[in-house]
Design an enzyme around this catalytic site. Sequence first.
Site, mmCIF file in Angstrom:
data_model
loop_
_atom_site.group_PDB
_atom_site.id
_atom_site.type_symbol
_atom_site.label_atom_id
_atom_site.label_comp_id
_atom_site.label_asym_id
_atom_site.label_seq_id
_atom_site.Cartn_x
_atom_site.Cartn_y
_atom_site.Cartn_z
ATOM 1 N N SER A 33 -18.953 -1.116 6.594
ATOM 2 C CA SER A 33 -18.495 0.054 5.838
ATOM 3 C C SER A 33 -17.932 -0.265 4.471
ATOM 4 C CB SER A 33 -17.450 0.807 6.641
ATOM 5 O OG SER A 33 -16.223 0.126 6.577
ATOM 6 N N LYS A 70 -14.905 9.655 12.959
ATOM 7 C CA LYS A 70 -15.554 9.661 11.645
ATOM 8 C C LYS A 70 -16.681 10.708 11.664
ATOM 9 C CE LYS A 70 -14.080 4.848 11.158
ATOM 10 N NZ LYS A 70 -12.709 5.062 10.713
ATOM 11 N N THR A 124 -16.980 5.637 17.433
ATOM 12 C CA THR A 124 -15.721 6.377 17.272
ATOM 13 C C THR A 124 -16.009 7.865 17.282
ATOM 14 O OG1 THR A 124 -13.768 6.668 15.871
ATOM 15 C CG2 THR A 124 -15.839 6.427 14.730
ATOM 16 N N THR A 165 -2.341 3.231 28.781
ATOM 17 C CA THR A 165 -1.996 4.163 27.702
ATOM 18 C C THR A 165 -2.489 5.569 28.041
ATOM 19 O OG1 THR A 165 -2.012 4.452 25.295
ATOM 20 C CG2 THR A 165 -4.062 3.708 26.273
ATOM 21 N N HIS A 212 -19.502 3.508 11.933
ATOM 22 C CA HIS A 212 -19.816 4.205 10.679
ATOM 23 C C HIS A 212 -21.213 4.821 10.686
ATOM 24 C CE1 HIS A 212 -16.109 3.134 8.659
ATOM 25 N NE2 HIS A 212 -16.179 2.023 9.369
ATOM 26 N N THR A 252 -8.738 -6.139 3.309
ATOM 27 C CA THR A 252 -9.862 -5.307 3.770
ATOM 28 C C THR A 252 -11.166 -5.848 3.190
ATOM 29 O OG1 THR A 252 -8.327 -3.455 3.778
ATOM 30 C CG2 THR A 252 -10.640 -2.924 3.985
ATOM 31 N N ARG A 258 0.820 -1.217 0.000
ATOM 32 C CA ARG A 258 0.000 0.000 0.000
ATOM 33 C C ARG A 258 0.848 1.259 0.000
ATOM 34 N NH1 ARG A 258 -5.323 -1.525 3.349
ATOM 35 N NH2 ARG A 258 -5.326 -3.704 2.797
HETATM 36 N N1 PLP Z 1 -14.848 -0.385 13.823
HETATM 37 C C1 PLP Z 1 -15.057 -0.337 12.503
HETATM 38 C C2 PLP Z 1 -16.220 -1.063 11.938
HETATM 39 C C3 PLP Z 1 -14.200 0.391 11.667
HETATM 40 O O1 PLP Z 1 -14.398 0.422 10.349
HETATM 41 C C4 PLP Z 1 -13.105 1.089 12.247
HETATM 42 C C5 PLP Z 1 -12.181 1.900 11.425
HETATM 43 O O2 PLP Z 1 -12.385 2.200 10.304
HETATM 44 C C6 PLP Z 1 -12.923 0.996 13.620
HETATM 45 C C7 PLP Z 1 -13.800 0.254 14.383
HETATM 46 C C8 PLP Z 1 -11.796 1.711 14.277
HETATM 47 O O3 PLP Z 1 -12.161 3.028 14.552
HETATM 48 P P1 PLP Z 1 -11.051 4.161 14.684
HETATM 49 O O4 PLP Z 1 -10.729 4.625 13.314
HETATM 50 O O5 PLP Z 1 -11.662 5.201 15.553
HETATM 51 O O6 PLP Z 1 -9.862 3.514 15.342
#
Ligand code: PLP
Length: 430
Positions: A188, A247, A244, A276, A216, A364, A21
């Site tokens: 997604s 996004k 999250t 962390t 998402h 992916t 990539r």
């Molecule tokens: N869960 C799903 C379904 C996702 O597609 C993603 C990332 O794209 C995440 C969790 C992870 O989220 P973050 O980008 O906040 O780490």
Amino acid sequence: MPYSRFFDDAISKLKGERRYRVFADLERDAKAFPRALRHGPERIDEVVIWCSNDYLCMGRHPRVIEAMTAGAVRHGAGAGGTRNIAGTNHPLVELEAELADLHGKEAALVFTSGWISNLAAISTIGDLLPDCLILSDEFNHNSMIEGIRRSKAQRQIFRHNDLAHLEELLIAAGHDRAKLIVFESLYSMHGDFAPVAEIAGLARRYNAMTYIDEVHAVGLYGPHGGGVAERDGVMDQIDVIEGTLAKGFGTLGGYIAAKASIVDAVRSHAPAFIFTTALPPALAAAATVAVRLLKQEQGDVLRAQHQRQAMLAKHALSAAGLPVMQNPSHIVPVLVGDPELCKRATDMLLDRHRVYIQPINYPTVARGGERLRITPTPLHTDAHIAHLVESMADVWRTLGLAFVEPAKILEFKRETDARCTFPEFKRAAE
Ligand code: PLP
């Protein structure tokens, strides 16, 4: 020992499998989105971004930026440590209260990313439930799979969105065994929704806990941006809602919202939370403003405009015969079905038309399911969409990629659904 050979070999292997990539070097301009500068080896070009997950453009919203800059001036740039060492900065407490309220839950807990929140929460819940069986949708995201792997619980995968298969596994597990159903509300890469109410119904019937990833969907769906479970009126039937801040809410971080006892148990046991450094307070303050804005009327306006542009893009691309994988959400996947061609198509879009879309390849998506994943936002105008359609049609013609007759779209949908067959995808996810 020539250590570097191992790394060179690993990279050569990826290149041989056509999975290496590269990332575009972009300079976003908050005032000009979706336009951005792309730094190339020889020159700098202006491009239009078509693959950002800042779905509602909250990352460039003046009030969100203002909250972040004011927060940094007031509280400093960093968090000063883990919460165990340095305490919780007050803006994080406010953010967690806002998120608990958004999802109608007793409590929420913020992590450094959505990926970490899934890893921490699923593994901890799986370990705290005695002899737990985790039932996981086959299309679940890597972060959920990592959480499941990290727990000591047994796991079984159910076919994507297949209620009959899930029910079969629930029955086989028996009423009294602890069971956790782990699934996403919106997948997604395909853009399809889960039957959230039906899964919650099965969980009730067979005595299982539910864990939904709304990454998402939060900010984007539901009258207050609470996600698909809010839209479908079933938030109270889901035990743990994960989301999250990176996004729909345009910033960074992840969270879970649930009963106070569940949140407290995860907070107290999960190494990925405990060891962390916490999110900086300025970031928490910015995320709080984004969540609040999307709970209000302004959220409805943005959500409506977002859906309009996504539907317009889908219709316009489909009408031009481009193989849009049909779905009911804001995600616009266009099938290529070959990793090399997928990469060449995105390179040509960028170099010839200044259209930036990342190729989506294995792992992916399953092999054969390689695609372009387009994410229109409220700031993509109708003119941007017209330019996208012309550019993609030109690339499709130049590379000799297959067009689909608009009348055959339904047939095409069936074919693309079948392409992501269970065993193939299961292997890709593992
Ligand atoms: N869960 C799903 C379904 C996702 O597609 C993603 C990332 O794209 C995440 C969790 C992870 O989220 P973050 O980008 O906040 O780490």
